[in-house]
Design a protein around this motif. Structure first.
Motif, mmCIF file in Angstrom:
data_model
loop_
_atom_site.group_PDB
_atom_site.id
_atom_site.type_symbol
_atom_site.label_atom_id
_atom_site.label_comp_id
_atom_site.label_asym_id
_atom_site.label_seq_id
_atom_site.Cartn_x
_atom_site.Cartn_y
_atom_site.Cartn_z
ATOM 1 N N ARG A 47 0.812 -1.126 0.078
ATOM 2 C CA ARG A 47 0.077 0.114 0.171
ATOM 3 C C ARG A 47 0.965 1.382 0.002
ATOM 4 O O ARG A 47 0.518 2.472 -0.524
ATOM 5 N N ALA A 50 1.476 1.535 -3.242
ATOM 6 C CA ALA A 50 0.538 2.040 -4.210
ATOM 7 C C ALA A 50 0.284 3.546 -3.917
ATOM 8 O O ALA A 50 -0.482 4.368 -4.735
ATOM 9 N N GLY A 51 0.691 4.039 -2.845
ATOM 10 C CA GLY A 51 0.332 5.508 -2.604
ATOM 11 C C GLY A 51 -0.759 5.530 -1.626
ATOM 12 O O GLY A 51 -1.265 6.890 -1.121
ATOM 13 N N LEU A 52 -1.394 4.393 -1.207
ATOM 14 C CA LEU A 52 -2.617 4.480 -0.249
ATOM 15 C C LEU A 52 -2.014 4.657 1.239
ATOM 16 O O LEU A 52 -2.883 4.940 2.040
ATOM 17 N N GLU A 53 -0.903 4.523 1.478
ATOM 18 C CA GLU A 53 -0.247 4.627 2.632
ATOM 19 C C GLU A 53 1.015 5.631 2.869
ATOM 20 O O GLU A 53 1.674 5.372 1.679
ATOM 21 N N GLU A 54 1.022 6.525 3.765
ATOM 22 C CA GLU A 54 1.917 7.546 3.625
ATOM 23 C C GLU A 54 3.481 6.824 4.043
ATOM 24 O O GLU A 54 3.310 5.975 4.740
ATOM 25 N N PRO A 72 -1.948 8.494 -5.419
ATOM 26 C CA PRO A 72 -1.971 7.082 -5.957
ATOM 27 C C PRO A 72 -1.997 6.877 -7.328
ATOM 28 O O PRO A 72 -2.151 6.074 -8.038
ATOM 29 N N ALA A 73 -3.235 7.939 -7.975
ATOM 30 C CA ALA A 73 -3.592 7.989 -9.032
ATOM 31 C C ALA A 73 -2.476 8.332 -10.261
ATOM 32 O O ALA A 73 -2.650 7.913 -11.276
ATOM 33 N N LEU A 77 0.250 3.471 -11.373
ATOM 34 C CA LEU A 77 0.366 2.029 -10.930
ATOM 35 C C LEU A 77 -1.178 1.528 -10.984
ATOM 36 O O LEU A 77 -2.197 2.196 -10.933
ATOM 37 N N ALA A 78 -1.399 0.216 -10.919
ATOM 38 C CA ALA A 78 -2.872 -0.437 -10.777
ATOM 39 C C ALA A 78 -2.607 -1.230 -9.637
ATOM 40 O O ALA A 78 -1.795 -2.041 -9.540
ATOM 41 N N MET A 79 -3.952 -1.528 -8.961
ATOM 42 C CA MET A 79 -3.926 -2.371 -7.972
ATOM 43 C C MET A 79 -5.040 -3.207 -7.556
ATOM 44 O O MET A 79 -6.351 -2.920 -8.204
ATOM 45 N N PHE A 81 -7.181 -5.628 -5.484
ATOM 46 C CA PHE A 81 -7.348 -6.034 -3.780
ATOM 47 C C PHE A 81 -8.012 -7.471 -3.519
ATOM 48 O O PHE A 81 -8.703 -7.976 -4.345
ATOM 49 N N LEU A 156 -0.184 -3.958 -8.930
ATOM 50 C CA LEU A 156 0.118 -4.436 -7.518
ATOM 51 C C LEU A 156 -1.137 -5.427 -7.185
ATOM 52 O O LEU A 156 -2.171 -5.103 -7.568
#
Ligand SMILES: Nc1ncnc2c1ncn2[C@@H]1O[C@H](COP(=O)(O)OP(=O)(O)OP(=O)(O)O)[C@@H](O)[C@H]1O
Ligand SMILES: Nc1ncnc2c1ncn2[C@@H]1O[C@H](COP(=O)(O)OP(=O)(O)OP(=O)(O)O)[C@@H](O)[C@H]1O
Ligand SMILES: [Mg+2]
Ligand SMILES: [Mg+2]
Lengths: 368, 414, 306, 273, 368
Positions: A47, A50-54, A72-73, A77-79, A81, A156
């Protein structure tokens, strides 16, 4: 072209440090798998990429460009889940096209890209269904499709197959491998399933408690685990781990005794790796054990698992330890039968008291 | 031990009655009183449902002189005959007595009674350098109102009832129309609302109230206007005489020392029926506690009760308008400077007098037929809407047709 | 009572196509509720129907007898009747719109973390617990009163002429009061729903490049669909019969500006004591309720997967 | 990404602003109830004033608050419990033994709730008179139970639907009969849902003002009737009105606040999710 | 003592016939596994045995006594559900004791039985936890414990392991086998996982579309599948099935051609089983194929799955068909490499055009 570079990356949640400084390079088109026990920080690390978590500390670069501060956008990248996170109110088409729509891609082009992804994933006939009208495997494919249409630099995956049943998982595994070949994309994949890790990865990263234990190709990890943790973690059925004492050490190898005065197993080893009398752990993969009338290990078969093409013997050794033996084909051995086992010394692993593997004299040919 | 359930309205005088009723219970230890105090509209609805379905939940009802004859005629009320001599029924003002009698028998006992009059603020008129004529006309009222209106200081020249309801705005509008020469129905029960008389009357009403009235006039009934006037916001107020006692009471009024009064204004038609209203205690025929109920009703409307209120709250606060003896009392005259004025208004009130054209119904500020509650309220809504911009002609046409419909539905002429 | 939604005759054992052993138990458990509701609806309904064809004025027992369709004719030829229908729809529609839109926005707001959020939320939901009569009284006297009300004071403070709410904007005022009471309800339900939104979905949307606004419209709002249906359904049920707020504030006026169907029936039945006419109104309301039930509840029920 | 301090400040101000705005009428009512009548109508409105309890005293002198409050409690609780007693089995049967008619029954029940009660007042009044139920708590309890029954059934139905069928089947394998299944499994499992249904019903009962006003007079009159005796002005009445309103609203408001968490917790289970 | 007898058992849901007449005998202490594709009626059949689903037609007997009309609690069975169906509001102790409580067993005895079951399942330390405080494997054990305490004549399991991850599933499989031995109980088990079926069962019942396809011991089914369906269904990875033509048939066996004029594979067969020119299907298990320089089959490796102890080669044959080859150990073959394959003729299966297996000349020694 897409490489990932992590330099001393750290993550703290309040006072708790979940990721404790990780360095990692992911090459272009590489398929990297993170494995490790639950809570070791796999998802957190993914994450962060991905940029979802600093990122608390350290640097993350994509294609050599620092992206710590990029949203994140915008990282390209693409994730996918674990729960798929499909948008339940949108059709498959809309789900897959959502990112393009957000990016302001014109309708015609969007449709083209979605159709293309659907073709790759064999979802053409389901494009107008909603997620709840799909089976688990189809949903999984939609989630992947949603990633594909964005044509990302890096894919990801966070345990993308863990909600599927065994058969489907096997099938999706093969499809993922094909996809990787077809798309020629860099992929980072989180799982705690060894089979997935072994079959999918170009490179496996074994994590424990926020640290990297070992990085290497699947067979490197399988045949040359750096330590007890990796040895126990990689491979299914698990490697048999037996405490042993070095009875004799010479240039040719080590002679190990499981019990004082008991039978000896000779393991080739680099000279001087261990001294006589040292406590070590002997690791033997189930397929490196075989019933042999003159084998040094003695015990009773507790349970026979016949898988058809394979047979697993669960053997209780005389010393009280249990080992698993894997035999190809349908073996006639029955439960409660006494058995003697021999080990392929060259395929044995020795770990010192600190759990570190003693260097093997030769590399396995496939574990370059 | 008998329990008497009393339904009453949450007016100040009744609240006092409720408070003082413990005395009655002390005197009559075998009677327990249970109070149901409700807002006027709710009370009327509750009480009517109850008596019309003969459910018998109440032993004493607080009702007006509008209901008493109608209900008595239906046989729903117990008559008050053989009143004790000490009660002195003869002391009750004759007009009031007539209003609550049916075929010569008394069917309720009056708790208080009122006519209407004009209140004005002496200080404001003085400042404007004008004075109130002895017998003002509506045209004069309007002129004065205009002169004393000072919206910047929230002083409004004219307060009138604007809240829709047969007992609210129609209570004022009906006498107003009469004064302008109009009436509800002609002798054949034909509806006469969409007429020039009504038009002139309503035009005056809506025009004056919109120009000089307080904001929110359509929400203002008697009680709201009383509050406004007592708070010093009104220059002139035409309403029930019962307000006098409250306005002159410095405890309840900020302008107690500046209240002037004059008769109800007149229009082009002098004479005609005059405002008379009384709140009365009646006993439903279905009540199982007739005796106890009677005991209380007579107590609460007796001279002794008036004495008791005087003792407790002062003479100015006694329930007015029912007994000549009250007005004869020098102490009352002293406390209530308006006493003789009010007395004259009530004794001269004549709800049965004729309108300009002959009429088949009685009542000055209402029409004494059962259907009037509904009709009056509906027309009241329409009249109220003229205060918020609806044209007078349009409103009256609507009121005319609605009333015609209702009357036809009710089967008039009978 | 429903004329369009067929009342159940009960799932009699053996009548359904899969006769299970436990059916009788189910029937036994369900029937009390159905029975009492049937009774509760049927008995008064039968009486109402009966009265609606009678001449029956509580105040005048002397008139009586069969009235045929007179009561109905009288009702539908009453201009107030159509106004009341329109007012009912306006009231229900506006309050629904305000509470759903407002409730959604507030839910999004209160879903965010901020200091004292829990207390603020408690304050915000408080109006739902206030009884309608009190709500109407407070708004009428303490808030909207042109002389003494807070709103008037605020207007004066801003140098404006205070608005005479119930005279100039009667329907809007009623709508404000009713919406004030139901907004917290919508907030409560929608907030609950919003908090159940899967965080992975939001993250997926972020990965897909959706900003906060796009996330709201494409993810949050569709997620709330079901909860919004619940809000609409429950509120409609109560809003169709709004009475106390109108009774206390405008009594249906001025004119017929705020007379809704419930109040019209009230006026017939309890101001004119015309039981016949009131009952005819009641029957019409029943039909109307069923029309609403048919169109609204059916569409909603589908979304609720009943 | 982490929200900036500015965003956070905006959210805080908005959140509190909206909350205070919505709460303001109640707060103002509360404040006014402690004013003297003259202070209550002061223009501009006074925010600082000398608090007095005289309005409360006056209200109490005119009506025995406790009697009304007690009736409210008894009737709301009674109506809720009776309603639940009918609704729980009905919802159970609909949720776990559905037939082709279940849906229709449920919708029909809900549609009964859309009728203006005034339409059937006279028949009900006559019925109550005949049964001697006028002005009795029992009568009101029954009316309240019936009044809320459709909503109760519907809510419970949605809660019950959420219970996995397997758990009840496991119970049946374990030997639980319908009663045991209900008592030992279903009830504890859906308790939050039942509780929030009950809470909602309680609030609706407490605030119900039509039936309570029309079917009671004194013995069984709840707080809505109490309010009706203060709801029109007699001279200056704002403070008294506020005091009476505060007294009528306070118990349910405090109760609502206390149980809010429970209400929400239950709601998250079924209907809303 | 507990036997189960099903005689022509049928189940209809409305018009749809889910179970189309099943005859089955389950012996005392037998471990019977139902397998079959999704929707084939496994759960329905199990639930009919449990008493949760009414039997439309036919007879079900336990220990020879007809129980069609007996309620689920009175049949003396216990069931473990796929979702575990634990009572979430009860502690482990209460969960396990619930059935006894319903049966009115006194508290002391209840506690004793629960303690005993907890001991067997190693749940002693969790007795006062609630299900949500347990891991997946522990929950699974509680579900089994709930069955054990009732001391049932027959245990019924409906895919009890499908919610567990691979490692845990392997472990629970072993525990179930031990449990079966320890408890000496009759067990009926539903799964669609071949590994479970193979390792657990004494007897496997293969169902398809409400009918029984074959009943037999795991190795019987593995080595002697009665038809194409069973052959394809049993075994993982799947048996490779290739259309072939009989080129020559004689007493010694059949010579099969995959393509006309192509290389031949000789399969021992009973004489007269097939005639030359007949269209058949050749079945070869992945472990019966091996790379061999002179093998008759030729193709290109498409994908290599290295599981460590095993390697799977996915090979596209020249004729267009794909086969999977299972090789023990880490095989060096790489993707996109050409390969020749040889088949162990004795381990091949031949199916006629109707899908029925041609009789094999010898039985596999373990498939009695
Ligand atoms: N938002 C958070 N706040 C606090 N701690 C967190 C947060 N997210 C994760 N953690 C902690 O960080 C550690 C790593 O969590 P993470 O989810 O990355 O594990 P994981 O390896 O993905 O495990 P699993 O295999 O169970 O998914 C855990 O100890 C977890 O409790
Ligand atoms: N209650 C029911 N009503 C109607 N059809 C049903 C019902 N239960 C099951 N079926 C049908 O019966 C067939 C068998 O279902 P069953 O659940 O036994 O399959 P299964 O073999 O257990 O499948 P799975 O492996 O997916 O669990 C299916 O076609 C299913 O759709
Ligand atoms: Mg994770
Ligand atoms: Mg199944």
């Amino acid at each position: 072209m897409a490489t990932l570079t992590l330099r001393n990356v750290r993550k703290s949640f309040g006072g708790f440090e979940a990721i404790k400084g990780i360095d990692l390079d992911v090459a272009d088109r590489e398929f990297v798998v993170f494995v490790g026990p639950s809570g070791c920080g796999k998802s957190t690390l993914l994450r962060m990429i991905a940029g979802l978590e600093e990122i608390t500390d350290g640097e993350l670069a994509i294609d050599g460009k620092r992206v710590n501060e990029t949203g994140p956008a915008d990282r390209g990248l693409a994730m996918v889940f674990q729960s798929y996170a499909l948008y339940p109110h949108m059709t498959v088409r809309q789900n897959m096209g959502f990112a393009l729509r957000m990016a302001g891609v014109p309708r015609a082009e969007r449709d083209r890209k979605v159709a293309e992804a659907a073709r790759i994933l064999q979802l053409e006939t389901y494009l107008d269904r909603r997620p709840k009208e799909l089976s688990g495997g189809q949903r999984q494919r939609v989630a992947i499709g949603r990633a594909i249409v964005r044509n990302p630099k890096v894919f990801l995956f966070d345990e993308p197959l863990s909600n599927l049943d065994a058969a489907l998982r096997g099938q999706m595994r093969v499809e993922l491998t094909k996809l990787h070949e077809d798309l020629n994309a860099t992929m980072v994949y989180v799982t705690h399933d060894q089979v997935e890790a072994m079959t999918l990865a170009d490179k496996i990263v074994v994590l424990q408690a926020g640290r990297v234990e070992q990085v290497g190709s699947p067979l490197e990890l399988y045949h040359h685990p750096a330590n007890l943790f990796v040895a126990g973690f990689i491979g299914s059925p698990r490697m048999n781990l037996l405490p042993a004492t070095v009875a004799e050490a010479n240039g040719a190898g080590l002679a190990l005794e499981l019990e004082p005065g008991g039978p000896r197993i000779t393991v080739p080893s680099q000279g001087g790796a261990a001294a006589a009398g040292q406590q070590v752990t002997l690791g033997i993969r189930p397929e490196a054990l075989r019933p042999a009338a003159d084998g040094p290990l003695y015990g009773e078969v507790r349970l026979v698992e016949r898988l058809g093409g394979l047979t697993l013997l669960h053997v209780a050794l005389a010393g009280g330890k249990a080992v698993v033996v894997q035999i190809e084909g349908s073996d006639p051995t029955r439960a409660h039968q006494p058995v003697r086992l021999a080990a392929d010394g060259a395929a044995c692993h020795v770990f010192d008291a600190g759990g570190r593997a003693l260097p093997a004299p030769e590399r396995h040919p496939l574990a370059a | 031990q008998t329990t008497v359930t009393i339904a009453t309205v949450n007016n100040g005088d009744m609240v006092v009655m409720q408070r003082l009723s413990s005395r009655f219970e002390q005197q009559n230890p075998n009677i327990r009183l249970r109070w149901v105090v409700l807002e006027e509209n709710v009370l009327r609805q509750r009480v009517t449902t109850d008596i019309a379905t003969r459910a018998g939940q109440f032993d004493i009802l607080t009702i007006g002189n509008y209901e008493v004859p109608i209900w008595a005629k239906q046989g729903w009320l117990a008559a008050f005959d053989n009143l004790p001599a000490g009660y002195d029924a003869e002391d009750i003002l004759p007009t009031v007595r007539t209003g609550i009698s049916h075929e010569g028998k008394l069917y309720a006992l009056p708790f208080y009674a009122e006519s209407a009059m004009t209140y004005y603020r002496t200080d404001l008129l003085q400042r404007a350098g004008i004075s109130m004529p002895e017998r003002p006309t509506y045209a004069q009222i309007r002129e004065i109102a205009e002169k004393i209106t000072d919206k910047n200081n929230q002083v409004y020249g004219l307060c009138l009832r604007g809240k829709p309801g047969w007992g609210e705005n129609m209570g004022f509008v009906t006498p107003l129309v009469t004064a302008f020469g109009g009436q509800w129905f002609d002798s054949q029960w034909r509806t006469k609302i969409d007429t020039p008389e009504w038009r002139r009357a309503i035009a005056w009403y809506s025009d004056a109230l919109r120009q000089f009235g307080p904001p929110g006039a359509t929400s203002n009934g008697f009680n709201e206007n009383l509050a406004l006037y007592a708070g010093g916001r009104c220059g002139i107020w035409v309403d029930a005489t019962v307000a006098a006692g409250l306005l002159f009471d410095p405890k309840q009024s900020q302008v107690a020392d500046r209240v002037g009064f004059a008769p109800m204004p007149t229009g082009d038609f002098a004479g005609g029926p005059t405002w008379l209203w009384s709140w009365n205690l009646a006993i439903p025929a279905t009540s199982k506690q007739q005796e106890a109920a009677r005991a209380f009703a007579t107590w609460a409307t007796s001279k002794e009760y008036i004495q008791l209120v005087a003792q407790e709250n002062g003479w100015v606060a006694v329930p007015p308008g029912t007994r000549r003896s009250t007005y004869d009392n020098p102490e009352y005259q002293k406390a209530a400077p308006f006493a003789s004025f009010v007395l004259r208004a009530i004794t001269e009130a004549n709800p049965t007098a004729s309108t300009r054209e002959p009429r088949p119904y009685t009542g000055a500020q209402f029409v004494g037929i059962p259907e009037f509650q509904g009709i009056g309220t509906q027309v009241g809504q329409t009249i109220a809407s003229t205060l918020t911009g609806t044209g007078v002609e349009q409103a009256l046409r609507g009121a005319q047709s609605a009333t015609e419909r209702a009357m036809r539905q009710a089967g008039y002429p009978k | 009572m429903s004329t369009t939604v067929a009342p159940p005759l009960g799932a009699l054992p053996g009548q359904a196509d899969a006769p299970e052993r436990r059916r009788p138990v189910a029937f036994f458990l369900l029937s009390p509720s159905v029975a009492v509701l049937l009774l509760w609806m049927a008995v008064p309904l039968a009486l109402t129907l009966w009265f609606s064809f009678q001449r029956y004025n509580l105040l005048d027992p002397t008139v009586g007898g069969f009235a045929g369709l007179d009561n109905y004719e009288f009702l539908v030829t009453d201009p107030d009747f159509w106004a009341a229908l329109a007012n009912t729809l306006v009231l229900v529609g506006s309050v629904l719109a305000i509470t759903v839109v407002g409730g959604t926005l507030l839910a999004v707001l209160f879903d965010r973390e901020f200091p004292g959020r829990n207390i603020a939320r408690l304050l915000a939901v408080a109006p739902f617990f206030v009884m309608p009569t009190v709500a109407a009284l407070v708004w009428k006297n303490l808030m909207m009163h042109p002389s003494y009300g807070v709103l008037g004071s605020v207007a004066r403070g801003l140098g404006l002429e205070p608005v005479d709410w119930f005279a100039d904007y009667p329907m809007a005022s009623v709508i404000v009061i009713v919406a004030w009471q139901w907004l917290p309800f919508a907030l409560l339900i929608l907030l609950t729903a919003i908090q159940s939104l899967d965080s992975e979905q939001k993250e997926a949307a972020r990965m897909d490049g959706a900003g906060p606004v796009a996330q709201f419209f494409f993810i949050t709002l569709p997620h709330l669909g079901r909860a919004i249906s619940v809000v609409v359904m429950i509120e409609t049920i109560f809003l169709l019969t709004v009475f106390a707020e109108i009774f206390v504030t405008t009594s249906g006026g001025p004119g017929n500006a705020t007379t809704n169907l419930a109040f019209l029936i009230y006026a017939r039945a309890l101001l004119q004591f015309d039981v016949g006419g009131g009952s005819a109104g009641g029957v019409v309301a029943i039909v109307l309720a069923n029309v609403v039930a048919f169109f609204l509840v059916r569409t909603i029920a589908r979304r609720l997967e009943v | 990404m982490r929200e900036t301090a500015a965003q956070r400040a905006v959210v805080t101000i908005l959140g509190w602003g909206v909350a205070l705005l919505l709460f303001f009428p109640i707060l103002w009512m509360f404040l006014t109830s402690f004013k003297a009548e003259v202070a209550a109508v002061a223009v501009p409105p006074q925010v600082l004033f000398e608090p007095t309890l005289e309005s409360y005293a006056e209200v109490q002198a005119r009506a025995e608050y406790l009697r009304f409050a007690l009736n409210s409690i008894v009737v709301s609780l009674g109506g809720t419990l009776l309603g639940l007693a009918f609704a729980v089995p009905a919802a159970y049967s609909m949720a776990f033994h559905p037939t082709e008619r279940t849906r229709g029954t449920l919708l029909w029940m809900l549609s009964t709730k859309m009728l203006p009660p005034v339409g059937v007042l006279v028949p009900i009044y006559l019925l109550f008179r005949t049964l001697g139920a006028l002005d009795t708590r029992t009568g009101l309890v029954v009316i309240y139970a019936l009044m809320n029954l459709p909503i109760l059934v519907w809510m419970l139905f949605t809660f019950f639907k959420e219970v996995p069928k397997e758990i009840l089947e496991a119970g049946r394998m374990d030997g639980a009969r319908t009663g045991g299944e209900f008592w030992h499994l279903l009830l504890p499992l859906t308790l939050p849902g039942i509780a929030s249904t009950g809470l909602l019903s309680l609030i609706l009962c407490w605030n119900e003002a039509f039936w309570s006003l029309n079917l009671t007079s004194s013995e069984a009159a709840p707080l809505t009737a109490f309010i009706a005796s203060f709801s029109s002005p007699q001279g200056l009445f704002f403070a008294k009105l506020s005091a009476a309103s505060t007294m009528a609203v306070a118990p349910i408001l405090v109760f609502g606040w206390l149980s809010q968490r429970q209400l929400v917790r239950g709601l998250t289970f079924g209907a809303v999710k």
